[in-house]
Design a protein around this motif. Structure first.
Motif, PDB file in Angstrom:
ATOM      1  N   HIS A  17       1.114  -1.193   0.254  1.00  0.00           N
ATOM      2  CA  HIS A  17      -0.055   0.107   0.265  1.00  0.00           C
ATOM      3  C   HIS A  17       0.693   1.441   0.037  1.00  0.00           C
ATOM      4  O   HIS A  17       2.493   1.587   0.828  1.00  0.00           O
ATOM      5  CB  HIS A  17      -1.109   0.456   1.410  1.00  0.00           C
ATOM      6  N   GLN A  53      -4.874  -4.706  -6.251  1.00  0.00           N
ATOM      7  CA  GLN A  53      -5.210  -4.587  -4.347  1.00  0.00           C
ATOM      8  C   GLN A  53      -5.796  -5.190  -3.746  1.00  0.00           C
ATOM      9  O   GLN A  53      -6.446  -6.067  -4.165  1.00  0.00           O
ATOM     10  CB  GLN A  53      -6.250  -3.784  -4.948  1.00  0.00           C
ATOM     11  N   PRO A  54      -4.522  -5.563  -3.186  1.00  0.00           N
ATOM     12  CA  PRO A  54      -3.399  -5.097  -2.433  1.00  0.00           C
ATOM     13  C   PRO A  54      -2.548  -4.675  -3.830  1.00  0.00           C
ATOM     14  O   PRO A  54      -2.413  -5.496  -4.357  1.00  0.00           O
ATOM     15  CB  PRO A  54      -3.029  -5.301  -0.692  1.00  0.00           C
TER      16      PRO A  54
END
Length: 310
Positions: A17, A53-54
């Motif tokens: 992230h 994502q992630p």
């Protein structure tokens, strides 16, 4: 390309992230993203797949991140070499310690060690021996505190002390009436063991000559990761468990009534430091060894002939 950019891509890989990685690196997210894009442009590749994502590394990105970790680790080694040359006792010491040693050893020396070496930052994590050796080889730990002999040629052991094993027996067992016991006196069906993966469990199996696949007759088979829990099971449900010597120091007088010695030669384990042979934090590790030896003298046995190390 610079060290800062390498730190940024490793942080993103760890956190998956961008915002969390930026917080970890104490920079703004736009700054971190810009520096990573500059690195990608310089190399002509995409390090991260931003559509997922992630966030995950691309195939080539995985190789770049692994190389970045190696470069950062070697850069850290350069700093440690300089500190060692200058006699500087400061820096970070990342320690892995097995759960059957941690609660009995750490309280004895941590505070005195911190007081004696305020410039050394200790980062301590409990983990089983197998993971400690793995993290040492990866460079994620500087030193491990273990109680089993390693056959890894890349690792070096530094002996600390030997501690005897004691039986903790229920008053409802035949062993309670004995002053000294033999391993053969222990009924496997009455023995409470730690769960798989703990070297202490393996040592107890050797002591009692139990095979890994021993069949237990009880209808309730319980394996714990905590010696304290095993003692409570003995207190409430009967049976027996085995304790290392430092654990005895923590017992109340009432609980000590349940302790029984093994006959000579008493079984024991050797607790040691284990380090990567290529480590450069020699002075910090020696300070750690000295701190442990100084603050737990009651379990240090200079003459090993009195015990049988498992």
């Amino acid at each position: 390309m610079n060290i800062q950019q390498l730190e940024y891509i490793v942080a993103v890989d760890n956190h998956r992230h961008f915002i969390q990685a930026a917080e970890h690196c104490n920079v703004t997210q736009p700054t971190l993203s810009m520096m990573i894009r500059k690195l990608e442009d310089e190399l002509g590749i995409k390090i991260f797949d931003r559509t997922k994502q992630p966030i995950v590394p691309t195939g080539i990105g995985r190789q770049i991140i692994d190389q970045a970790k190696t470069i950062l680790r070697e850069t850290g080694r350069m700093n440690e070499i300089a500190k060692h040359f200058n006699g500087d006792l400061s820096g970070e010491l990342r320690i892995g310690i097995i759960p059957t040693v941690a609660p009995y050893l750490l309280p004895h020396f941590v505070q005195p060690f911190i007081a004696a070496y305020p410039e050394i930052r200790l980062h301590v994590s409990e983990m089983i021996t197998e993971r400690i050796t793995s993290e040492l080889k990866l460079g994620n730990l500087d030193v491990g505190i273990v109680a089993s002999v390693s056959d890894e040629s890349s690792l070096q052991e530094i002996p600390l002390y030997k501690e005897r094993f004691y039986a903790y027996v229920s008053e409802h067992t035949d062993l309670y009436s004995k002053q000294y016991i033999l391993p053969g006196d222990i009924e496997p069906n009455e023995l409470w063991l730690l769960e798989e993966g703990h070297c202490f469990r393996t040592q107890i199996q050797r002591l009692c000559e139990l095979s890994r696949n021993s069949q237990f007759g009880n209808s309730f088979n319980y394996r714990s990761g905590s010696i304290e829990t095993l003692m409570r099971m003995v207190d409430r449900n009967g049976g027996i468990t085995i304790l290392p010597e430092l654990a005895i120091q923590e017992l109340s007088d009432e609980r000590k009534k349940h302790i029984r010695h093994f006959k000579y030669p008493e079984p024991a384990r050797e607790v040691c430091l284990v380090v990567n042979r290529e480590q450069v934090k020699t002075r910090l590790i020696e300070a750690l060894r000295s701190g442990i030896m100084k603050y737990v003298p009651q379990v240090v046995y200079e003459d090993s002939k009195e015990v049988r190390v498992l």
